[in-house]
Enzyme design. Structure first.
Site, PDB file in Angstrom:
ATOM      1  N   TYR A 150       0.734  -1.366   0.539  1.00  0.00           N
ATOM      2  CA  TYR A 150       0.034  -0.126  -0.211  1.00  0.00           C
ATOM      3  C   TYR A 150       0.828   1.608  -0.090  1.00  0.00           C
ATOM      4  CZ  TYR A 150      -3.783   2.719   1.976  1.00  0.00           C
ATOM      5  OH  TYR A 150      -4.195   4.559   1.988  1.00  0.00           O
ATOM      6  N   ALA A 152       3.759   1.720  -0.935  1.00  0.00           N
ATOM      7  CA  ALA A 152       4.824   1.594  -1.906  1.00  0.00           C
ATOM      8  C   ALA A 152       3.463   2.399  -3.140  1.00  0.00           C
ATOM      9  CB  ALA A 152       5.560   1.047  -2.284  1.00  0.00           C
ATOM     10  N   SER A 153       2.095   1.766  -3.264  1.00  0.00           N
ATOM     11  CA  SER A 153       1.366   2.208  -4.543  1.00  0.00           C
ATOM     12  C   SER A 153       1.474   3.974  -4.182  1.00  0.00           C
ATOM     13  CB  SER A 153       0.066   1.650  -4.127  1.00  0.00           C
ATOM     14  OG  SER A 153      -0.619   2.022  -3.369  1.00  0.00           O
TER      15      SER A 153
HETATM   16  N1  LIG Z   1      -9.666   5.667   5.111  1.00  0.00           N
HETATM   17  C1  LIG Z   1      -7.832   6.317   5.668  1.00  0.00           C
HETATM   18  O1  LIG Z   1      -7.476   6.669   6.827  1.00  0.00           O
HETATM   19  C2  LIG Z   1      -6.695   7.137   4.272  1.00  0.00           C
HETATM   20  C3  LIG Z   1      -6.240   7.728   4.535  1.00  0.00           C
HETATM   21  C4  LIG Z   1      -5.455   7.713   3.233  1.00  0.00           C
HETATM   22  C5  LIG Z   1      -5.540   7.909   2.579  1.00  0.00           C
HETATM   23  N2  LIG Z   1      -7.013   7.426   2.119  1.00  0.00           N
HETATM   24  C6  LIG Z   1      -7.370   7.151   0.633  1.00  0.00           C
HETATM   25  O2  LIG Z   1      -7.818   7.804   0.615  1.00  0.00           O
HETATM   26  C7  LIG Z   1      -8.725   7.287  -0.858  1.00  0.00           C
HETATM   27  C8  LIG Z   1     -10.746   6.517   0.085  1.00  0.00           C
HETATM   28  O3  LIG Z   1     -10.192   5.722   0.981  1.00  0.00           O
HETATM   29  P1  LIG Z   1     -11.864   5.791   2.029  1.00  0.00           P
HETATM   30  O4  LIG Z   1     -10.935   4.918   3.213  1.00  0.00           O
HETATM   31  O5  LIG Z   1     -12.537   6.066   1.645  1.00  0.00           O
HETATM   32  O6  LIG Z   1     -12.069   4.250   1.333  1.00  0.00           O
HETATM   33  P2  LIG Z   1     -12.883   2.988   1.101  1.00  0.00           P
HETATM   34  O7  LIG Z   1     -14.752   4.063   1.803  1.00  0.00           O
HETATM   35  O8  LIG Z   1     -12.927   1.835   1.385  1.00  0.00           O
HETATM   36  O9  LIG Z   1     -13.928   3.249  -0.392  1.00  0.00           O
HETATM   37  C9  LIG Z   1     -12.183   2.980  -1.356  1.00  0.00           C
HETATM   38  C10 LIG Z   1     -13.409   3.310  -2.821  1.00  0.00           C
HETATM   39  O10 LIG Z   1     -12.511   2.776  -3.890  1.00  0.00           O
HETATM   40  C11 LIG Z   1     -12.889   2.646  -4.885  1.00  0.00           C
HETATM   41  N3  LIG Z   1     -12.703   1.476  -5.323  1.00  0.00           N
HETATM   42  C12 LIG Z   1     -11.359   0.797  -4.807  1.00  0.00           C
HETATM   43  N4  LIG Z   1     -11.284  -0.205  -5.907  1.00  0.00           N
HETATM   44  C13 LIG Z   1     -11.818   0.304  -7.071  1.00  0.00           C
HETATM   45  C14 LIG Z   1     -11.630  -0.404  -8.368  1.00  0.00           C
HETATM   46  N5  LIG Z   1     -11.040  -1.654  -8.529  1.00  0.00           N
HETATM   47  N6  LIG Z   1     -12.266   0.080  -9.561  1.00  0.00           N
HETATM   48  C15 LIG Z   1     -13.008   1.379  -9.006  1.00  0.00           C
HETATM   49  N7  LIG Z   1     -13.520   1.751  -7.605  1.00  0.00           N
HETATM   50  C16 LIG Z   1     -12.797   1.023  -6.653  1.00  0.00           C
HETATM   51  C17 LIG Z   1     -14.603   1.627  -4.070  1.00  0.00           C
HETATM   52  O11 LIG Z   1     -15.611   1.601  -4.759  1.00  0.00           O
HETATM   53  P3  LIG Z   1     -15.954  -0.148  -5.616  1.00  0.00           P
HETATM   54  O12 LIG Z   1     -16.277  -0.203  -4.485  1.00  0.00           O
HETATM   55  O13 LIG Z   1     -17.718   0.713  -5.711  1.00  0.00           O
HETATM   56  O14 LIG Z   1     -15.645   0.452  -5.911  1.00  0.00           O
HETATM   57  C18 LIG Z   1     -14.510   3.210  -2.956  1.00  0.00           C
HETATM   58  O15 LIG Z   1     -15.525   4.249  -3.786  1.00  0.00           O
HETATM   59  C19 LIG Z   1      -8.180   5.738  -1.013  1.00  0.00           C
HETATM   60  O16 LIG Z   1      -7.339   5.762  -2.025  1.00  0.00           O
HETATM   61  C20 LIG Z   1      -7.614   5.536   0.433  1.00  0.00           C
HETATM   62  O17 LIG Z   1      -5.747   5.016  -0.311  1.00  0.00           O
HETATM   63  C21 LIG Z   1      -7.911   6.403   2.834  1.00  0.00           C
END
Ligand SMILES: NC(=O)c1ccc[n+]([C@@H]2O[C@H](COP(=O)([O-])OP(=O)(O)OC[C@H]3O[C@@H](n4cnc5c(N)ncnc54)[C@H](OP(=O)(O)O)[C@@H]3O)[C@@H](O)[C@H]2O)c1
Length: 246
Positions: A150, A152-153
């Site tokens: 994660y 690294a990505s």
């Molecule tokens: N929450 C944290 O603590 C945190 C911290 C730092 C960064 N982030 C980043 O913030 C972003 C959002 O995270 P979140 O916490 O809101 O997570 P989340 O609630 O799990 O939401 C993830 C979103 O990504 C979409 N997604 C996942 N795989 C996909 C795919 N193959 N194609 C299209 N859509 C896809 C999901 O949509 P579907 O399920 O409908 O496909 C969902 O809308 C992510 O990039 C995460 O790495 C989160």
């Protein structure tokens, strides 16, 4: 006051968590929002919260499928901004990572975002003076055990955004990334023990301002998409409630 009226903005990952709240806020600030995700039901739930149904657009697309990226880009009009928020997490010590796991995380979190960006640019779907925002993670700068793929990505995503900022500056297109610490969303709620040992309440004490909320991220993203941030490009803001202060 931020004003996004007249702007057309794409939000990936809008069916849940951070992306969902970003889409809702952008619509409140007057933008026409194009939302995307894989899960139709959850994407429809976001749609229902955007207000004027005629104004916005929801498109199902799997960021891990090149055909879906192509179809998405064909369906959308010229944009003034885009938020690349789709992402997944994989917790595994390096010893137990497989090629499949590494490829999957890199594919969704980095490669697909890069290919979507490229397709938008090639098809001339990004107007001059647009703003592109990539949701990275503070993990990309830390050494939290179990997050190698994660982290690294997300490091790749932040680096990509910086290079793109240079390449697009001539068109006055701004490119920034954002590196949040833990934000309360389905992603983190579903992974208590993996993130924080056994106790997230205990872990939250390491955050002087506590864990973040989705609106904290959405507010800053809205600022980056607005003309109020017109001199900001190539930045990667750490937003973590003070977690990395000490
Ligand atoms: N929450 C944290 O603590 C945190 C911290 C730092 C960064 N982030 C980043 O913030 C972003 C959002 O995270 P979140 O916490 O809101 O997570 P989340 O609630 O799990 O939401 C993830 C979103 O990504 C979409 N997604 C996942 N795989 C996909 C795919 N193959 N194609 C299209 N859509 C896809 C999901 O949509 P579907 O399920 O409908 O496909 C969902 O809308 C992510 O990039 C995460 O790495 C989160």
């Amino acid at each position: 006051m931020l004003d996004l009226q007249g702007k057309k903005i794409l939000v990936t990952g809008a069916s849940s968590g951070i992306g969902k709240d970003i889409a809702i806020l952008l619509s409140k600030l007057g933008a026409r929002v194009i939302i995307t995700g894989r899960d139709r039901e959850r994407l429809n739930q976001t749609s229902a919260l955007l207000g004027d149904k005629e104004m916005h657009l929801a498109i199902i697309a799997d960021m891990d499928a090149e055909a879906d990226i192509k179809a998405l880009v064909e369906k959308i009009e010229k944009l003034n901004g885009a938020v690349f928020c789709a992402g997944i997490i994989e917790y595994s010590p390096v010893k137990f990572l497989s090629k499949e796991k590494i490829n999957k995380v890199l594919s969704v979190n980095f490669v697909s975002q890069a290919l979507l960006t490229q397709a938008l640019l090639k098809e001339k779907k990004i107007e001059r003076q647009s703003s592109l925002v990539y949701i990275s993670s503070v993990s990309s700068k830390l050494g939290v055990a179990g997050t190698a793929a994660y982290a690294a990505s997300k490091a790749a995503l932040s680096a990509f955004a910086k290079v793109l900022a240079t390449e697009l500056a001539g068109q006055k297109i701004r490119v920034n990334s954002l590196s949040p610490g833990i934000v309360k969303t389905p992603m983190t709620e579903g992974a208590d023990s993996a993130i924080a040992g056994d106790d997230m309440k205990e872990d939250e004490k390491k955050y002087p301002l506590g864990y973040g909320n989705t609106i904290d991220v959405a507010n800053y993203v809205a600022f980056l998409l607005s003309d109020n941030s017109s001199w900001i490009t190539g930045s990667d803001l750490v937003m973590d409630g003070g977690f990395t202060l000490n």
